[in-house]
Design an enzyme around this catalytic site. Structure first.
Site, mmCIF file in Angstrom:
data_model
loop_
_atom_site.group_PDB
_atom_site.id
_atom_site.type_symbol
_atom_site.label_atom_id
_atom_site.label_comp_id
_atom_site.label_asym_id
_atom_site.label_seq_id
_atom_site.Cartn_x
_atom_site.Cartn_y
_atom_site.Cartn_z
ATOM 1 N N GLU A 112 2.354 -0.227 -16.472
ATOM 2 C CA GLU A 112 1.130 -0.115 -17.284
ATOM 3 C C GLU A 112 1.127 0.871 -18.331
ATOM 4 O OE1 GLU A 112 -1.973 1.487 -14.637
ATOM 5 O OE2 GLU A 112 -3.641 1.037 -15.983
ATOM 6 N N HIS A 144 1.244 -1.940 -8.818
ATOM 7 C CA HIS A 144 1.133 -1.651 -10.297
ATOM 8 C C HIS A 144 2.208 -1.267 -10.780
ATOM 9 C CE1 HIS A 144 -3.259 -1.643 -9.313
ATOM 10 N NE2 HIS A 144 -3.470 -1.308 -10.481
ATOM 11 N N HIS A 154 -6.845 -8.434 -9.915
ATOM 12 C CA HIS A 154 -6.869 -7.077 -10.293
ATOM 13 C C HIS A 154 -8.180 -6.529 -10.360
ATOM 14 C CE1 HIS A 154 -3.957 -4.101 -12.350
ATOM 15 N NE2 HIS A 154 -4.997 -3.278 -11.826
ATOM 16 N N ASP A 197 -9.704 -4.966 -13.755
ATOM 17 C CA ASP A 197 -9.461 -3.637 -13.175
ATOM 18 C C ASP A 197 -10.591 -2.780 -12.865
ATOM 19 O OD1 ASP A 197 -7.219 -1.790 -12.769
ATOM 20 O OD2 ASP A 197 -6.953 -1.286 -14.789
ATOM 21 N N ASP A 198 -10.999 -2.189 -13.558
ATOM 22 C CA ASP A 198 -12.124 -1.207 -13.215
ATOM 23 C C ASP A 198 -13.226 -1.521 -14.002
ATOM 24 O OD1 ASP A 198 -10.814 0.740 -11.358
ATOM 25 O OD2 ASP A 198 -9.355 0.569 -12.777
ATOM 26 N N HIS A 238 -10.056 -3.164 -8.749
ATOM 27 C CA HIS A 238 -10.447 -2.045 -7.871
ATOM 28 C C HIS A 238 -11.970 -1.841 -7.425
ATOM 29 C CE1 HIS A 238 -6.331 -0.489 -8.635
ATOM 30 N NE2 HIS A 238 -6.603 -0.997 -9.821
HETATM 31 N N1 ADE Z 1 -6.674 3.032 -10.020
HETATM 32 C C1 ADE Z 1 -7.776 2.313 -10.578
HETATM 33 N N2 ADE Z 1 -7.459 1.769 -11.544
HETATM 34 C C2 ADE Z 1 -6.039 1.839 -11.766
HETATM 35 C C3 ADE Z 1 -5.055 1.707 -12.942
HETATM 36 N N3 ADE Z 1 -5.555 0.793 -14.073
HETATM 37 N N4 ADE Z 1 -3.848 2.061 -12.645
HETATM 38 C C4 ADE Z 1 -3.287 2.649 -11.689
HETATM 39 N N5 ADE Z 1 -4.477 3.120 -10.687
HETATM 40 C C5 ADE Z 1 -5.507 2.672 -10.645
HETATM 41 ZN ZN ZN Z 2 -5.432 -1.409 -11.577
#
Ligand code: ADE
Ligand code: ZN
Length: 336
Positions: free
Chosen positions: A196, A193, A13, A274-275, A15
């Protein structure tokens, strides 16, 4: 405290646009003569304080304006793989958001070809295997997702699968069922997703209407005992992202994070970043932070790493190699 950075693991996971560190964003913006709406690297970093998912997405979409060319995407992927490899990542299944680039006029071919080239080159250098998962933006019309899939199909061989991301609340997964069916017919794997920020009902819908094989985040499953039973019985993995949940305030603190409860319920939970440019840590940092806050020991860390291999889309031969690496790491740590 055990040293978890080097624990061999798969990242499921991630991005790629969320790995764009401010320094690289400014370098690419200069190269492309794009004006970013931030005064400097420090100014951009000073904005990394989020109320919720939407406040993060606003900054995430604004910063990716720096990405314009095939080479930019290759550079981004190379930079990510080098960082991930330094934190024990041996396999990475990487999300990308082509619709967010198409609206700036960047063709999907440049995105896919650049990312593929960067992942392959850096993967060879660092011993990291991987693939691409193309995400649809759930806050755009379904017709946009349909057109994006159509435009990607000539390059379906460069993709592992499709996913669903962006603003969750108010955008349940069900209306994307037709796009996901077409993706499956083209031989692509499916993830989404769900759960969340939105409730467990979105996870049921991702499973029963979209038919996904893996759920991204999925932490709200802890609110629904029947759903926990379903996930555990069917071994549907969750790709959990502890530092993301903390920074986007999906949890109040890491000590309250549902990861341990998911594992206790027998769910195939994994730990991911994630990011990472925005949330304060790459894969190993997420393992270390979760382990410390939740008091997870060596055996649980090993289980999470094994889960990441089981949950991945790697061929059996590569899975066996990864599991052997995890065994060797665990044996060394039991001795020490
Ligand atoms: N795009 C990038 N990070 C995300 C996240 N945590 N949830 C949904 N879309 C995303
Ligand atoms: Zn994500």
């Amino acid at each position: 405290m055990i040293e978890l950075l080097q624990l061999p693991k798969a990242e499921l996971h991630l991005h790629i646009e969320g790995t764009l560190e401010p320094e690289l964003a400014f370098e690419l913006a200069d190269r492309n003569r794009v004006d970013l709406p931030f005064a400097s690297v420090d100014d951009l970093r000073s904005r990394y304080s989020f109320e919720n998912l939407q406040s993060f997405l606003d900054l995430y979409y604004a910063t990716m304006a720096a990405l314009r060319t095939e080479d930019d995407f290759a550079d981004l992927a190379r930079a990510y793989v080098a960082r991930a490899a330094a934190q024990g990542v041996r396999h990475a299944e990487v999300f990308f958001d082509p619709q967010a680039h198409a609206r700036r006029g960047v063709p999907i071919e440049a995105v896919i070809d650049g990312l593929s080239a960067g992942l392959a080159a850096a993967g060879r250098e660092h011993g990291v295997t991987g693939g691409l998962i193309m995400c649809f933006l759930r806050d755009l019309p379904v017709e946009d997702a349909e057109a994006t899939l159509t435009s990607a199909l000539p390059r379906a061989g460069a993709l592992l699968g499709v996913g669903l991301d962006s603003a969750e609340v108010g955008n349940p997964p069900g209306r994307f069922a037709g796009v996901f069916r077409r993706a499956r017919e083209a031989g692509l794997r499916t993830v989404a997703h769900a759960g969340e920020e939105a409730p467990a009902a979105y996870i049921w819908e991702a499973l029963d209407v979209l038919g996904v094989e893996r759920v991204d985040h999925g932490i709200r499953a802890v609110d629904d005992p029947r759903l926990l039973e379903r996930l555990a019985a069917d071994r549907v993995p969750l790709t959990v992202c502890p530092l993301s949940n903390l920074r986007l305030r999906a949890v109040g603190s890491l000590a309250e994070h549902p990861l341990a409860r998911l594992l206790e319920a027998g769910v195939v939970a994994t730990v991911n970043s994630d990011d990472p440019a925005y949330f304060g840590g790459y894969a190993g940092d997420n393992f270390a932070a979760a382990a410390e806050a939740l008091g997870l020991g060596l055996e649980t860390a090993e289980l999470l790493a094994r889960n990441s291999v089981e949950a991945s889309f790697v061929p059996a031969e590569r899975a066996a190699e990864l599991l052997a690496e995890i065994d060797a790491w665990a044996a060394r740590h039991r001795l020490s």
